[in-house]
Design an enzyme around this catalytic site. Structure first.
Site, short mmCIF file in Angstrom:
data_model
loop_
_atom_site.label_atom_id
_atom_site.label_comp_id
_atom_site.label_asym_id
_atom_site.label_seq_id
_atom_site.Cartn_x
_atom_site.Cartn_y
_atom_site.Cartn_z
N LYS A 1 -8.40 2.42 2.27
CA LYS A 1 -7.46 2.31 3.38
C LYS A 1 -7.42 3.56 4.23
O LYS A 1 -6.56 3.73 5.08
CB LYS A 1 -6.07 1.99 2.83
N THR B 1 1.54 -0.67 -5.35
CA THR B 1 0.68 0.51 -5.28
C THR B 1 -0.05 0.65 -6.61
O THR B 1 0.58 0.53 -7.66
CB THR B 1 1.52 1.77 -5.01
N THR C 1 0.82 -1.20 0.00
CA THR C 1 0.00 0.00 0.00
C THR C 1 0.86 1.25 0.00
O THR C 1 2.06 1.19 0.22
CB THR C 1 -0.93 0.03 1.23
N CYS D 1 6.04 1.84 -7.81
CA CYS D 1 5.92 0.74 -6.84
C CYS D 1 4.92 -0.30 -7.32
O CYS D 1 3.75 0.03 -7.54
CB CYS D 1 5.48 1.31 -5.48
N SER E 1 4.76 0.59 1.21
CA SER E 1 5.84 0.23 0.29
C SER E 1 6.12 1.32 -0.74
O SER E 1 7.25 1.50 -1.16
CB SER E 1 5.51 -1.09 -0.41
N GLY F 1 -5.20 6.64 8.01
CA GLY F 1 -4.87 5.73 6.93
C GLY F 1 -3.88 4.71 7.44
O GLY F 1 -3.15 4.98 8.39
#
Length: 180
Positions: A41, A170, A7, A167, A132, A53
């Site tokens: 989230k 993501t 995430t 990423c 991440s 979050g």
């Protein structure tokens, strides 16, 4: 502090406005498999006055959301005090210490990153990111803060979209909440 996989959450304060953005990807870490792309989230708690979050385990994060809201009620809405109390409990309680998540919490006045190691960090420059893709989103947000006329909401959204291009944990399904 270990990076939580799967995430990216970013929070930005600028010119009296604050926004938090999160991506929607849920990944099974053991297999690097995407199982959901539209997860939310980011949540509002404490009568909608606080935005939180998370990065990490979903079940652990929901447990922490509930605990933070209890601490907010106990401290009559002081996010700083509630964050300190949560971090203290999280660090000292044997069960809570096993939780694998990180939080960002913000209200009109405050912005904190909270972790299980007892850290409650308020960024100097009004921007913080976890997960991440957090380092990528953070770098993008800092550049946008310094070199654009975008507001907090636009910076949060754009920095998360930039992170999603770098990423693999993501995605570009972005949820944004703001306070002003």
């Amino acid at each position: 502090m270990p990076a939580m996989m799967g995430t990216t959450i970013i929070a930005v304060r600028k010119d009296g406005k604050a926004a938090m953005a999160g991506d929607g990807q849920v990944t099974v870490p053991s297999s690097n498999t995407i199982i959901k792309s539209t997860a939310k989230k980011i949540r509002r708690i404490y009568q909608g006055k606080v935005i939180v979050g998370f990065a990490g385990s979903v079940a652990d994060a929901f447990s922490l959301f509930d605990r933070l809201e209890s601490k907010l009620e106990e401290s009559r809405g002081s996010l700083q005090r509630a964050s300190m109390l949560l971090a203290k409990d999280w660090r000292q309680d044997r069960v809570l210490r096993r939780l694998e998540a990180m939080l960002i919490a913000m209200d009109k006045q405050s912005l904190f990153m909270i972790s299980g190691g007892g850290e409650v960090i308020e960024p100097d420059d009004g921007v913080v990111a976890i997960g991440s893709g957090g380092p990528y989103a953070l770098a993008a947000a800092k550049a946008l803060l310094a070199h654009s006329g975008l507001d907090a909401t636009e910076i949060a959204r754009e920095s998360l979209l930039i992170a999603s291009q770098i990423c693999i944990f993501t995605n570009s399904s972005v949820t944004v909440e703001e306070v002003s």
